[in-house]
Design a protein around this motif. Sequence first.
Motif, PDB file in Angstrom:
ATOM      1  N   LEU A  16     -14.384  -6.700  -0.531  1.00 63.40           N
ATOM      2  CA  LEU A  16     -13.067  -5.997  -1.282  1.00 63.40           C
ATOM      3  C   LEU A  16     -12.458  -7.055  -2.058  1.00 63.40           C
ATOM      4  O   LEU A  16     -12.213  -6.829  -3.176  1.00 63.40           O
ATOM      5  CB  LEU A  16     -12.353  -5.671   0.167  1.00 63.40           C
ATOM      6  CG  LEU A  16     -10.784  -5.069  -0.430  1.00 63.40           C
ATOM      7  CD1 LEU A  16     -10.821  -3.870  -1.288  1.00 63.40           C
ATOM      8  CD2 LEU A  16      -9.972  -4.896   0.793  1.00 63.40           C
ATOM      9  N   SER A  17     -12.180  -8.394  -1.692  1.00 59.45           N
ATOM     10  CA  SER A  17     -11.499  -9.125  -2.368  1.00 59.45           C
ATOM     11  C   SER A  17     -12.223  -9.376  -3.645  1.00 59.45           C
ATOM     12  O   SER A  17     -11.649  -9.944  -4.644  1.00 59.45           O
ATOM     13  CB  SER A  17     -11.167 -10.467  -1.650  1.00 59.45           C
ATOM     14  OG  SER A  17     -10.395 -10.277  -0.483  1.00 59.45           O
ATOM     15  N   GLY A  19       0.842  -1.145   0.025  1.00 60.86           N
ATOM     16  CA  GLY A  19       0.063   0.016   0.073  1.00 60.86           C
ATOM     17  C   GLY A  19       0.976   1.203   0.030  1.00 60.86           C
ATOM     18  O   GLY A  19       1.987   1.174   0.466  1.00 60.86           O
ATOM     19  N   VAL A  20       0.332   2.173  -0.530  1.00 57.37           N
ATOM     20  CA  VAL A  20       0.847   3.725  -0.460  1.00 57.37           C
ATOM     21  C   VAL A  20       0.088   4.553   0.211  1.00 57.37           C
ATOM     22  O   VAL A  20      -1.185   4.643  -0.280  1.00 57.37           O
ATOM     23  CB  VAL A  20       1.222   4.152  -2.003  1.00 57.37           C
ATOM     24  CG1 VAL A  20       2.083   5.500  -2.039  1.00 57.37           C
ATOM     25  CG2 VAL A  20       2.164   2.906  -2.594  1.00 57.37           C
ATOM     26  N   GLY A  21       0.390   5.230   0.995  1.00 55.96           N
ATOM     27  CA  GLY A  21      -0.147   6.310   1.686  1.00 55.96           C
ATOM     28  C   GLY A  21      -0.455   7.529   0.673  1.00 55.96           C
ATOM     29  O   GLY A  21       0.500   8.167   0.255  1.00 55.96           O
ATOM     30  N   ALA A  22      -1.552   8.052   0.907  1.00 56.07           N
ATOM     31  CA  ALA A  22      -2.048   9.384   0.063  1.00 56.07           C
ATOM     32  C   ALA A  22      -2.284  10.280   1.390  1.00 56.07           C
ATOM     33  O   ALA A  22      -3.202  10.286   1.985  1.00 56.07           O
ATOM     34  CB  ALA A  22      -3.234   9.079  -0.808  1.00 56.07           C
ATOM     35  N   GLN A  76      -3.622  -3.642   7.268  1.00 52.58           N
ATOM     36  CA  GLN A  76      -2.856  -4.571   6.409  1.00 52.58           C
ATOM     37  C   GLN A  76      -3.726  -5.659   5.748  1.00 52.58           C
ATOM     38  O   GLN A  76      -3.450  -6.169   4.644  1.00 52.58           O
ATOM     39  CB  GLN A  76      -1.924  -5.375   7.557  1.00 52.58           C
ATOM     40  CG  GLN A  76      -0.908  -4.200   7.930  1.00 52.58           C
ATOM     41  CD  GLN A  76      -0.120  -4.642   9.104  1.00 52.58           C
ATOM     42  OE1 GLN A  76      -0.524  -5.400  10.113  1.00 52.58           O
ATOM     43  NE2 GLN A  76       1.330  -4.627   9.034  1.00 52.58           N
ATOM     44  N   GLU A  77      -4.809  -6.010   6.635  1.00 58.87           N
ATOM     45  CA  GLU A  77      -5.703  -6.907   5.798  1.00 58.87           C
ATOM     46  C   GLU A  77      -6.243  -6.338   4.574  1.00 58.87           C
ATOM     47  O   GLU A  77      -6.397  -7.043   3.719  1.00 58.87           O
ATOM     48  CB  GLU A  77      -6.802  -7.291   6.906  1.00 58.87           C
ATOM     49  CG  GLU A  77      -7.782  -8.507   6.354  1.00 58.87           C
ATOM     50  CD  GLU A  77      -7.228  -9.795   6.057  1.00 58.87           C
ATOM     51  OE1 GLU A  77      -7.811 -10.403   5.225  1.00 58.87           O
ATOM     52  OE2 GLU A  77      -6.167 -10.212   6.655  1.00 58.87           O
ATOM     53  N   ALA A  78      -6.572  -5.063   4.729  1.00 59.94           N
ATOM     54  CA  ALA A  78      -7.095  -4.507   3.598  1.00 59.94           C
ATOM     55  C   ALA A  78      -6.018  -4.521   2.130  1.00 59.94           C
ATOM     56  O   ALA A  78      -6.614  -4.639   1.194  1.00 59.94           O
ATOM     57  CB  ALA A  78      -7.594  -3.113   3.860  1.00 59.94           C
ATOM     58  N   ILE A  79      -4.830  -4.301   2.604  1.00 59.82           N
ATOM     59  CA  ILE A  79      -3.882  -4.517   1.460  1.00 59.82           C
ATOM     60  C   ILE A  79      -3.890  -5.680   0.998  1.00 59.82           C
ATOM     61  O   ILE A  79      -3.704  -5.954  -0.270  1.00 59.82           O
ATOM     62  CB  ILE A  79      -2.402  -3.975   2.142  1.00 59.82           C
ATOM     63  CG1 ILE A  79      -2.653  -2.543   2.377  1.00 59.82           C
ATOM     64  CG2 ILE A  79      -1.327  -4.318   1.172  1.00 59.82           C
ATOM     65  CD1 ILE A  79      -1.312  -2.014   3.180  1.00 59.82           C
ATOM     66  N   ARG A  80      -4.046  -6.841   1.711  1.00 61.04           N
ATOM     67  CA  ARG A  80      -3.857  -8.062   1.185  1.00 61.04           C
ATOM     68  C   ARG A  80      -5.199  -8.432   0.341  1.00 61.04           C
ATOM     69  O   ARG A  80      -5.160  -9.182  -0.599  1.00 61.04           O
ATOM     70  CB  ARG A  80      -3.857  -9.150   2.365  1.00 61.04           C
ATOM     71  CG  ARG A  80      -2.575  -9.177   3.111  1.00 61.04           C
ATOM     72  CD  ARG A  80      -2.561 -10.433   4.204  1.00 61.04           C
ATOM     73  NE  ARG A  80      -3.259 -10.131   5.245  1.00 61.04           N
ATOM     74  CZ  ARG A  80      -2.817  -9.580   6.422  1.00 61.04           C
ATOM     75  NH1 ARG A  80      -1.843  -9.272   6.657  1.00 61.04           N
ATOM     76  NH2 ARG A  80      -3.760  -9.489   7.466  1.00 61.04           N
TER      77      ARG A  80
END
Length: 307
Positions: free
Chosen positions: A196-197, A18-21, A242-246
């Motif tokens: 999401l997935s 992930g990249v922070g905005a 972190q789960e959202a990134i996965r």
Amino acid sequence: MLVCGNDILIPASEQGYGVGAFNFVNLEMLKSIFESADEVSSPLIVQASEGAIKYMGLDICVSLTKAFAQKYPHIPVALHLDHGTSFESCKNAIDAGFTSVMIDASHHCFEENLKMTQEVVQYAHRFGVSVEAELGRLMGIEDNILVDEKDATLVNPKEAEIFVKESGVDFLAPAIGTSHGAFKFKGEPKLDFERLSEVKKLTKIPLVLHGASAIPDSVRESFLSSGGDLKGSKGVPFEFLQEAIRGGINKINTDTDLRIAFIAEVRKVANANNSEFDLRKFFTPAMQAVKEVIKERMQLLGSANKI
């Protein structure tokens, strides 16, 4: 180096980080963001809302970002319009030098949202500018506009697939249960990771998490100890990010955490010395606090050491 959003988010999507905005409203916030990215070697998205642009001036937002991008040429950075509400707003940002824009027509019906997004995509892609859109709607304060619970809806994955295909949008913010501001959950935090997935599987593009401020304990305690009151606020837990990134999230919007950290330090200086009026004495510790939040977030999201 100023680049478009795709240059940052496509690698993040392909590699699963992930990249922070990070939102900014002044020089101090922008300086803190760039210095943080430099110190942990992270790609970067800086973003300004329409409210921030009204406060700072469109030309100042662009000029300051370009100046920092020139100072840190090794950092790939996209300048993003956060929650553009119209084609005109997005066009103005593109014409001024923004390299990424969001058209937020999520409060309209699906067909109108699609139509507005297509219009922005058609114009933006002529200039190599990437476009973000949103499906579903988040609760909370969205650039000073209140979105009630009754108006909030989660994204439909099948609609997301159609929307992405027909609009040509570069990345999508699917509503999965977060909300804007510091008051995200009435009970235990809950996000729809299964939904999401499914969106990621069907769209295969970078996804965006709005309302992603975490309000970590250190920031909360600093604000409360300075005399602030967060009134039972709840952020998104780190493990949820972190789960959202996965699950497919690659752009993580962060604003509230930075504001809280900044104001806590300003208030501490004011409380300690009521005769102090040197702005540098207020802003220097505030900027350092913001940097600590950002660097921790970059490590957490996985973007540190990616440049």
